[in-house]
Design a protein around this motif. Structure first.
Motif, PDB file in Angstrom:
ATOM      1  N   ILE A 179       9.970 -29.316  -4.503  1.00  0.00           N
ATOM      2  CA  ILE A 179       9.378 -29.105  -3.179  1.00  0.00           C
ATOM      3  C   ILE A 179       9.331 -27.604  -2.962  1.00  0.00           C
ATOM      4  N   PHE A 180       8.186 -27.097  -2.544  1.00  0.00           N
ATOM      5  CA  PHE A 180       8.002 -25.664  -2.374  1.00  0.00           C
ATOM      6  C   PHE A 180       7.907 -25.312  -0.897  1.00  0.00           C
ATOM      7  N   PHE A 181       8.469 -24.163  -0.562  1.00  0.00           N
ATOM      8  CA  PHE A 181       8.442 -23.652   0.808  1.00  0.00           C
ATOM      9  C   PHE A 181       8.011 -22.197   0.791  1.00  0.00           C
ATOM     10  N   SER A 182       7.424 -21.769   1.876  1.00  0.00           N
ATOM     11  CA  SER A 182       7.120 -20.351   2.057  1.00  0.00           C
ATOM     12  C   SER A 182       7.502 -19.967   3.485  1.00  0.00           C
ATOM     13  N   THR A 183       7.623 -18.696   3.731  1.00  0.00           N
ATOM     14  CA  THR A 183       8.030 -18.212   5.054  1.00  0.00           C
ATOM     15  C   THR A 183       6.919 -17.387   5.672  1.00  0.00           C
ATOM     16  N   ASP A 184       6.759 -17.512   6.972  1.00  0.00           N
ATOM     17  CA  ASP A 184       5.750 -16.702   7.653  1.00  0.00           C
ATOM     18  C   ASP A 184       6.337 -15.345   8.037  1.00  0.00           C
ATOM     19  N   ASN A 223       7.422 -14.264  10.699  1.00  0.00           N
ATOM     20  CA  ASN A 223       8.560 -14.346  11.613  1.00  0.00           C
ATOM     21  C   ASN A 223       9.804 -14.955  10.964  1.00  0.00           C
ATOM     22  N   GLY A 224       9.715 -15.283   9.681  1.00  0.00           N
ATOM     23  CA  GLY A 224      10.853 -15.853   8.971  1.00  0.00           C
ATOM     24  C   GLY A 224      10.962 -17.365   9.069  1.00  0.00           C
ATOM     25  N   LYS A 225       9.992 -18.009   9.710  1.00  0.00           N
ATOM     26  CA  LYS A 225      10.018 -19.462   9.829  1.00  0.00           C
ATOM     27  C   LYS A 225       9.527 -20.086   8.519  1.00  0.00           C
ATOM     28  N   ARG A 226      10.288 -21.094   8.032  1.00  0.00           N
ATOM     29  CA  ARG A 226       9.928 -21.769   6.789  1.00  0.00           C
ATOM     30  C   ARG A 226       8.885 -22.850   7.023  1.00  0.00           C
ATOM     31  N   HIS A 227       7.997 -22.986   6.037  1.00  0.00           N
ATOM     32  CA  HIS A 227       6.945 -23.985   6.068  1.00  0.00           C
ATOM     33  C   HIS A 227       6.878 -24.665   4.713  1.00  0.00           C
ATOM     34  N   ARG A 228       6.680 -25.966   4.733  1.00  0.00           N
ATOM     35  CA  ARG A 228       6.542 -26.699   3.474  1.00  0.00           C
ATOM     36  C   ARG A 228       5.227 -26.301   2.811  1.00  0.00           C
ATOM     37  N   LEU A 244       3.067 -23.629  -0.023  1.00  0.00           N
ATOM     38  CA  LEU A 244       2.964 -22.190  -0.270  1.00  0.00           C
ATOM     39  C   LEU A 244       1.864 -21.524   0.546  1.00  0.00           C
ATOM     40  N   SER A 245       1.466 -22.149   1.624  1.00  0.00           N
ATOM     41  CA  SER A 245       0.350 -21.633   2.425  1.00  0.00           C
ATOM     42  C   SER A 245       0.641 -20.290   3.086  1.00  0.00           C
ATOM     43  N   ARG A 246       1.902 -19.931   3.208  1.00  0.00           N
ATOM     44  CA  ARG A 246       2.246 -18.678   3.878  1.00  0.00           C
ATOM     45  C   ARG A 246       2.361 -17.488   2.914  1.00  0.00           C
ATOM     46  N   LEU A 247       2.137 -17.735   1.623  1.00  0.00           N
ATOM     47  CA  LEU A 247       2.114 -16.603   0.697  1.00  0.00           C
ATOM     48  C   LEU A 247       0.929 -15.717   1.039  1.00  0.00           C
TER      49      LEU A 247
END
Length: 134
Positions: free
Chosen positions: A19-24, A26-31, A33-36
């Motif tokens: 499962i991959f996560f990325s951070t925006d 503001n440091g909020k995690r999102h499931r 990799l859309s925030r890369l």
């Protein structure tokens, strides 16, 4: 890419269910990799950990390519780029049918370059995405 995906990636994904996560910003995690950032925004540096021989690399690079369209260039140990009669396990077969050079050939096929300061600088200077396992 399809040969590697079917030969290595599918079994690894079945075994590990990553499962991959990325951070925006503001440091909020999102499931996912859309925030890369987009590759053309700036150079990207991904740093991995060599636990389990960097096996996550085999899942991370294709996932970034599939979700974001970003080609990640690996910085590889110099031994990977020496002429080799077989794969990392000493046999002459290929890890994935149709990709010569066994495991070492896979690194070259996916754009890895020898890890050294000059290559790292050039990749960053040309705004590329780089993966390094120090």
């Amino acid at each position: 890419y399809d040969k590697a995906k079917n030969g290595i990636l599918k079994p690894l994904r079945r075994l590990s269910s990553p499962i991959f996560f990325s951070t925006d910003e503001n440091g909020k995690r999102h499931r996912g990799l859309s925030r890369l950032p987009k590759e053309d925004d700036r150079p990207l540096l991904f740093v991995g950990n060599h636990q389990l021989w960097g096996i996550d690399m085999w899942m991370l690079i294709p996932q970034i390519l599939e979700e974001r369209g970003i080609v990640v260039r690996g910085l590889g140990h110099p031994v990977i780029f020496k002429e080799n009669d077989g794969d990392s396990f000493g046999n002459g077969g290929s890890v994935v049918e149709g990709i010569p050079g066994g495991a070492f050939g896979m690194f070259r096929t996916f754009g890895a370059v020898e890890a050294n300061p000059i290559n790292f600088y050039r990749l960053m200077e040309t705004r590329q995405a780089v993966l390094h396992f120090p």
